[in-house]
Write a protein that holds these residues in place. Sequence first.
Motif, PDB file in Angstrom:
ATOM      1  N   ILE A   1      90.772 -57.013   4.347  1.00 24.16           N
ATOM      2  CA  ILE A   1      89.657 -56.925   3.405  1.00 24.16           C
ATOM      3  C   ILE A   1      88.498 -56.219   4.089  1.00 24.16           C
ATOM      4  N   LYS A   2      88.100 -55.108   3.515  1.00 22.04           N
ATOM      5  CA  LYS A   2      87.030 -54.304   4.087  1.00 22.04           C
ATOM      6  C   LYS A   2      85.669 -54.947   3.870  1.00 22.04           C
ATOM      7  N   ASP A   3      85.453 -55.461   2.681  1.00 22.61           N
ATOM      8  CA  ASP A   3      84.156 -56.054   2.345  1.00 22.61           C
ATOM      9  C   ASP A   3      84.326 -56.923   1.121  1.00 22.61           C
ATOM     10  N   PHE A   4      83.401 -57.822   0.913  1.00 25.12           N
ATOM     11  CA  PHE A   4      83.402 -58.581  -0.334  1.00 25.12           C
ATOM     12  C   PHE A   4      81.996 -59.086  -0.614  1.00 25.12           C
ATOM     13  N   PHE A   5      81.750 -59.361  -1.881  1.00 27.83           N
ATOM     14  CA  PHE A   5      80.436 -59.829  -2.302  1.00 27.83           C
ATOM     15  C   PHE A   5      80.601 -60.712  -3.525  1.00 27.83           C
ATOM     16  N   PHE A   6      79.525 -61.350  -3.937  1.00 26.41           N
ATOM     17  CA  PHE A   6      79.589 -62.214  -5.106  1.00 26.41           C
ATOM     18  C   PHE A   6      78.302 -62.073  -5.909  1.00 26.41           C
TER      19      PHE A   6
ATOM     20  N   MET B   1      88.950 -60.684   7.331  1.00 24.76           N
ATOM     21  CA  MET B   1      89.948 -61.475   6.625  1.00 24.76           C
ATOM     22  C   MET B   1      91.059 -60.565   6.118  1.00 24.76           C
ATOM     23  N   ALA B   2      92.145 -61.185   5.658  1.00 29.02           N
ATOM     24  CA  ALA B   2      93.263 -60.443   5.085  1.00 29.02           C
ATOM     25  C   ALA B   2      93.969 -61.320   4.076  1.00 29.02           C
ATOM     26  N   LEU B   3      94.497 -60.699   3.030  1.00 30.95           N
ATOM     27  CA  LEU B   3      95.309 -61.373   2.027  1.00 30.95           C
ATOM     28  C   LEU B   3      96.639 -60.662   1.945  1.00 30.95           C
ATOM     29  N   ALA B   4      97.720 -61.412   2.128  1.00 33.73           N
ATOM     30  CA  ALA B   4      99.071 -60.831   2.125  1.00 33.73           C
ATOM     31  C   ALA B   4      99.147 -59.645   3.087  1.00 33.73           C
ATOM     32  N   ASN B   5      98.545 -59.810   4.258  1.00 33.79           N
ATOM     33  CA  ASN B   5      98.539 -58.794   5.305  1.00 33.79           C
ATOM     34  C   ASN B   5      97.772 -57.537   4.914  1.00 33.79           C
ATOM     35  N   HIS B   6      96.969 -57.618   3.869  1.00 35.11           N
ATOM     36  CA  HIS B   6      96.111 -56.502   3.471  1.00 35.11           C
ATOM     37  C   HIS B   6      94.687 -56.816   3.938  1.00 35.11           C
TER      38      HIS B   6
END
Length: 268
Positions: free
Chosen positions: A209-214, A202-207
Motif C-alpha cells: 500500500i503506497k498511501d491511504f487516507f480517510f 502495509m500490504a494486503l494480499a502481498n500488494h
Amino acid sequence: MEDLKEPVSPTGQFLESDFLNLYIIGVLEFQVPIHNLPIVSLVRDAFHCIPRFTSIMTINDVITGIIFYGIRLYMQDMDYKSRKLKSTAMAIVNTRNVKDYHTVQDMLKTNAKGVWGNHISYMHVSVPKLQDYPISNPLQFVKKAHNSIKRKKNSFATILTEKLLRMEHKLKGSEEVSKNIHRTLRNSSLLISNMVGPMEQMALANHPIKDFFFTLCGLPQSLVVTILSYMGMLRVTLATEEGFIDERKLVWNLNKAFEEIFHEAENV
C-alpha cells in the motif's frame, strides 16, 4: 426469537441514529496494479471478520495551527470582513490511555484487562483571527492556536464531556446523545480529526500500500478536515460542502499557509 444484533460500543451507537448518521470512508492507494487482487474475498475475510477496531487519535497542534491559518486566509480571500468573524473548530480527541490498547484477539478474551473500544470526546477550539496578528507574522498565529489547543487538551473539559455523554446515554439512551452531538456539531464551523498511522509500509494480499487516507461524511458542517500520518508522511483530506466552499481556492490558501510558515520557520 428476534435476531440479535452485533454489540456496538456507546460511541458507535451515538454515530448511527435518526439524528446523526456518520460514515467513515477509507481509501487505499496500492503501489502496484491490482488486476489479480481478490477484492471480494479480501474484504470479506480481512475486514468483515474484525468485529472492532481501535485507533490512536486526535491532535497535532502545529499542523492544526497551520490549517487554521490557511482557513483564515481563505475566509479573508472570500470576504475581507470575515477576518473578524468568530470561527470555532470541533476537534475529536481520544480520552483513553494509549497504554491500555490491546489487540482485537486479546480484547475478545473474557479476562481481558484493557478497556473495550475507543473513548472519544471532543473539544471546541477557537480559530485565531487574522486581525490579531499581521499576516507578516504567521508563526505567531500558529503559536496562539497551539497554546489554545494545549490548554484545552490539558483541561478536564474533554474527560468531563465524555463522562456526561455516557451518563446521558445511560439515563436517556443513545438517540438523545446523538441529538446532543448533532446540535453541538451545528454550532461549530468545522470539524478536524487527526490519527497516527503505521510507521512501516502495509500490504494486503502481498500488494504493498503506497498511501491511504480517510474522510467523514454525514456531518452537518460545511468543512471537515482529516489528518493521517503514514510512513512518516502526512496526508490532509478536505470534505467541503458543494456550492458553498470553493475547494480550489481553499487548497490554494492552505498551500500558501504551509509555504509561508515553512519560510518563516527557516528564518527563525
